[in-house]
Motif scaffolding. Structure first.
Motif, PDB file in Angstrom:
ATOM      1  N   THR A 103      92.479  38.679  61.059  1.00 26.14           N
ATOM      2  CA  THR A 103      91.881  39.978  60.749  1.00 26.14           C
ATOM      3  C   THR A 103      90.644  40.208  61.613  1.00 26.14           C
ATOM      4  O   THR A 103      90.443  41.282  62.168  1.00 26.14           O
ATOM      5  CB  THR A 103      91.489  40.027  59.252  1.00 26.14           C
ATOM      6  N   TRP A 104      89.819  39.159  61.694  1.00 28.21           N
ATOM      7  CA  TRP A 104      88.581  39.243  62.495  1.00 28.21           C
ATOM      8  C   TRP A 104      88.910  39.519  63.959  1.00 28.21           C
ATOM      9  O   TRP A 104      88.286  40.357  64.616  1.00 28.21           O
ATOM     10  CB  TRP A 104      87.827  37.913  62.345  1.00 28.21           C
ATOM     11  N   ILE A 125      90.460  45.965  68.265  1.00 27.48           N
ATOM     12  CA  ILE A 125      90.363  47.421  68.101  1.00 27.48           C
ATOM     13  C   ILE A 125      89.036  47.936  68.651  1.00 27.48           C
ATOM     14  O   ILE A 125      88.980  48.957  69.337  1.00 27.48           O
ATOM     15  CB  ILE A 125      90.560  47.807  66.622  1.00 27.48           C
ATOM     16  N   ASN A 126      87.960  47.208  68.379  1.00 28.66           N
ATOM     17  CA  ASN A 126      86.660  47.624  68.915  1.00 28.66           C
ATOM     18  C   ASN A 126      86.642  47.553  70.439  1.00 28.66           C
ATOM     19  O   ASN A 126      86.017  48.386  71.094  1.00 28.66           O
ATOM     20  CB  ASN A 126      85.539  46.751  68.334  1.00 28.66           C
ATOM     21  N   THR A 138      89.185  40.565  74.588  1.00 28.12           N
ATOM     22  CA  THR A 138      89.137  40.293  73.149  1.00 28.12           C
ATOM     23  C   THR A 138      88.930  38.803  72.882  1.00 28.12           C
ATOM     24  O   THR A 138      88.068  38.409  72.098  1.00 28.12           O
ATOM     25  CB  THR A 138      90.450  40.766  72.470  1.00 28.12           C
ATOM     26  N   ARG A 175      90.158  43.062  64.492  1.00 30.75           N
ATOM     27  CA  ARG A 175      89.015  43.987  64.454  1.00 30.75           C
ATOM     28  C   ARG A 175      88.310  43.996  65.815  1.00 30.75           C
ATOM     29  O   ARG A 175      87.952  45.048  66.338  1.00 30.75           O
ATOM     30  CB  ARG A 175      88.035  43.578  63.342  1.00 30.75           C
ATOM     31  N   ASP A 192      90.630  45.611  55.366  1.00 36.49           N
ATOM     32  CA  ASP A 192      89.680  44.620  55.856  1.00 36.49           C
ATOM     33  C   ASP A 192      89.368  44.837  57.340  1.00 36.49           C
ATOM     34  O   ASP A 192      88.224  44.740  57.784  1.00 36.49           O
ATOM     35  CB  ASP A 192      90.280  43.219  55.644  1.00 36.49           C
ATOM     36  N   ILE A 193      90.414  45.147  58.108  1.00 35.57           N
ATOM     37  CA  ILE A 193      90.235  45.345  59.556  1.00 35.57           C
ATOM     38  C   ILE A 193      89.407  46.592  59.842  1.00 35.57           C
ATOM     39  O   ILE A 193      88.474  46.555  60.635  1.00 35.57           O
ATOM     40  CB  ILE A 193      91.607  45.441  60.280  1.00 35.57           C
ATOM     41  N   ILE A 194      89.745  47.695  59.182  1.00 38.38           N
ATOM     42  CA  ILE A 194      89.027  48.940  59.503  1.00 38.38           C
ATOM     43  C   ILE A 194      87.796  49.129  58.602  1.00 38.38           C
ATOM     44  O   ILE A 194      87.077  50.107  58.740  1.00 38.38           O
ATOM     45  CB  ILE A 194      89.938  50.197  59.433  1.00 38.38           C
ATOM     46  N   LYS A 195      87.571  48.189  57.708  1.00 37.69           N
ATOM     47  CA  LYS A 195      86.430  48.203  56.801  1.00 37.69           C
ATOM     48  C   LYS A 195      86.348  49.510  55.989  1.00 37.69           C
ATOM     49  O   LYS A 195      85.339  50.202  55.979  1.00 37.69           O
ATOM     50  CB  LYS A 195      85.139  47.978  57.586  1.00 37.69           C
ATOM     51  N   SER A 254      86.916  36.710  55.968  1.00 39.36           N
ATOM     52  CA  SER A 254      88.264  37.264  56.118  1.00 39.36           C
ATOM     53  C   SER A 254      89.090  36.222  56.872  1.00 39.36           C
ATOM     54  O   SER A 254      88.565  35.180  57.258  1.00 39.36           O
ATOM     55  CB  SER A 254      88.209  38.567  56.921  1.00 39.36           C
TER      56      SER A 254
END
Lengths: 183, 156
Positions: A69-70, A76-77, A50, A73, A151-154, A65
């Motif tokens: 948060t970025w 998680i990806n 990450t 994200r 914001d994280i999961i859009k 953001s």
């Protein structure tokens, strides 16, 4: 120096400054990944991935953001990519035999304090559908706001709320099933 | 334990602030064993979620991440990789453009050759009566196509 200035300096080539960002956000990234994969070794690898991805792509950060948060994200990806690439069908690392709990049925307070209850929770959360699990983890365990999660999961805040409600409901149903109140 | 109809609202109630709970439900909660159990379950869930303990070797890993990033900074190969990665679209566009250009040049060359071949064929019908002896001699001999073309286009 605030975070935005540090990021700008990293983008401009002062790459050593990135260490400050690692220092500031390491725990959040590590915790979210761990809560997701429940395995320390994999968590270490994915945390490192990450930060390396964030470092390599920091020029793509648009300051729309928060950096955290970025970063979450990306984390998680990274976890999703890991599951996809490793073709793990059973994504849940937490596997434990749940004890018979008949003895507790007449003593709910003891049941809720028992070690078996903690094990039950671990399994129940890790078995939540992926979309619900990440929202549940971010809200209930990491205390992110609805806006941050959206914001994280859009997704819209309404989606975050409904996923959270559904996650709680599913865990409740599993609990009732576990204690033998529902089939 | 008897299942209760009110329990369908328990998720909503359990996550609201205590003073938001409807009085009606609050009264019900005192008397219903089933709802009490679920209520306690959700309250316990909230506490457990706050108390999650993770055994993390964070300092060690943090150092390793920093080292990896520093290695990236100093490694030219890695830097080249990052730069190529960042500019991959531009590089790909240039390669495609060059390929397209070479295809166009090849097509133009081919059409020129095709044109020359047509001229070559039509030369058989050239009237040689006006040509001087030397040219006739050349035409009658085994000549190369190039030479024939040169003669055909010469002003002599």
């Amino acid at each position: 120096m605030n975070e935005s200035e540090i990021i700008k300096r990293v983008i401009d080539g002062a790459t050593q400054e990135f260490n400050k960002l690692v220092e500031a956000h390491f725990d959040s990234v590590y915790r979210v990944i761990f809560l997701y994969v429940k395995n320390p070794e994999i968590t270490e690898d994915l945390t490192q991935d990450t930060f390396m991805k964030a470092f390599t792509n920091i020029a793509a950060f648009r300051f729309k953001s928060s950096f955290k948060t970025w970063l979450i994200r990306i984390a998680i990806n990274t976890v999703k990519d890991y599951f996809r690439k490793s073709s793990i069908k059973n994504r849940y690392f937490v596997k434990c035999e749940l004890m018979e709990i008949q003895d507790f049925r007449s003593k709910p307070d003891e049941l809720l304090e028992s070690l078996e209850f903690k094990k039950f929770l671990d399994v129940a959360i890790s078995e939540l559908p992926e979309k619900l699990r990440i929202v549940y983890i971010l809200r209930e365990q990491e205390k992110y706001s609805y806006e941050e999660i959206a914001d994280i999961i859009k997704k819209p805040i309404g989606t975050v709320e409904s996923r959270l409600f559904n996650a709680r409901k599913i865990i409740q149903q599993k609990f009732l099933k576990w204690i033998g109140e529902e089939k | 334990m008897k299942k209760c109809e009110y329990s369908k609202f328990i998720v909503d109630y359990a996550y609201r602030a205590e003073n938001d709970i409807a009085r009606e439900f609050s009264e019900h909660l005192k008397n219903c064993e089933y709802c009490q159990l679920l209520w306690k379950f959700h309250k316990k869930l909230q506490i457990e979620n706050q108390n999650i303990l993770i055994n993390q070797s964070s300092d060690d890993l943090k150092e390793r991440i920093k080292l990896a990033i520093n290695r990236r900074n100093t490694s030219n190969l890695d830097f080249a990789y990052i730069m190529i990665n960042r500019h991959i679209k531009i590089i790909a566009s240039i390669v495609i453009l060059l390929l397209a250009l070479s295809v166009v040049i090849n097509i133009m060359n081919f059409s020129k050759l095709y044109e020359a071949k047509n001229i070559d064929n039509s030369i058989n019908f050239v009237d040689t009566s006006d040509l001087n002896e030397q040219h006739k001699k050349i035409i009658n001999s085994e000549i190369t196509k190039d030479l024939l073309l040169e003669i055909a286009f010469s002003n002599e």
